[in-house]
Design a protein around this motif. Structure first.
Motif, mmCIF file in Angstrom:
data_model
loop_
_atom_site.group_PDB
_atom_site.id
_atom_site.type_symbol
_atom_site.label_atom_id
_atom_site.label_comp_id
_atom_site.label_asym_id
_atom_site.label_seq_id
_atom_site.Cartn_x
_atom_site.Cartn_y
_atom_site.Cartn_z
ATOM 1 N N ILE A 75 0.822 -1.208 0.000
ATOM 2 C CA ILE A 75 0.000 0.000 0.000
ATOM 3 C C ILE A 75 0.856 1.258 0.000
ATOM 4 N N LEU A 76 1.960 1.223 0.687
ATOM 5 C CA LEU A 76 2.804 2.404 0.831
ATOM 6 C C LEU A 76 3.208 3.031 -0.511
ATOM 7 N N PRO A 77 3.701 2.262 -1.489
ATOM 8 C CA PRO A 77 4.080 2.900 -2.759
ATOM 9 C C PRO A 77 2.881 3.395 -3.577
ATOM 10 N N LEU A 78 1.703 2.809 -3.373
ATOM 11 C CA LEU A 78 0.533 3.184 -4.167
ATOM 12 C C LEU A 78 -0.309 4.277 -3.527
ATOM 13 N N LEU A 79 -0.130 4.510 -2.238
ATOM 14 C CA LEU A 79 -0.964 5.476 -1.527
ATOM 15 C C LEU A 79 -0.924 6.884 -2.121
ATOM 16 N N PRO A 80 0.219 7.430 -2.499
ATOM 17 C CA PRO A 80 0.204 8.788 -3.070
ATOM 18 C C PRO A 80 -0.648 8.895 -4.336
ATOM 19 N N PHE A 81 -0.591 7.881 -5.195
ATOM 20 C CA PHE A 81 -1.387 7.912 -6.427
ATOM 21 C C PHE A 81 -2.875 7.770 -6.127
ATOM 22 N N TYR A 82 -3.186 6.901 -5.189
ATOM 23 C CA TYR A 82 -4.574 6.693 -4.796
ATOM 24 C C TYR A 82 -5.139 7.946 -4.133
ATOM 25 N N ALA A 83 -4.367 8.557 -3.259
ATOM 26 C CA ALA A 83 -4.811 9.776 -2.574
ATOM 27 C C ALA A 83 -4.943 10.929 -3.563
ATOM 28 N N SER A 92 -5.915 10.723 -6.582
ATOM 29 C CA SER A 92 -7.173 10.575 -7.318
ATOM 30 C C SER A 92 -8.357 11.132 -6.527
ATOM 31 N N PHE A 93 -8.212 11.263 -5.215
ATOM 32 C CA PHE A 93 -9.241 11.872 -4.377
ATOM 33 C C PHE A 93 -8.967 13.356 -4.122
#
Length: 72
Positions: free
Chosen positions: A23-31, A33-34
């Protein structure tokens, strides 16, 4: 014959860090998008670590006092 809980413990010890590591590497991209800012992403990560730091000793003490819950 009694089953050894070693497999359950091994799974838990591997699963949790792996989940956080995924989750750590993907969290910035996911956040992003919000519409979250870099500060919000940093606060999310810091709050997760802080709650682990606070919660682990508390839950450990409760587990020592009342015993672990039986799953089956």
């Amino acid at each position: 014959m009694k089953k050894s809980p070693a497999i359950t413990y091994l799974f838990d010890c591997v699963h949790r860090p792996a989940g956080f590591g995924l989750i750590l590497p993907l969290l910035p991209f996911y956040a992003e998008s919000f519409g979250a800012s870099e500060l919000v992403v940093g606060l999310l990560l810091a709050s997760y670590s802080l709650m682990q730091f606070i919660g682990a000793p508390v839950l450990g003490r409760l587990s020592d006092r009342y015993g672990r819950a039986r799953s089956c």
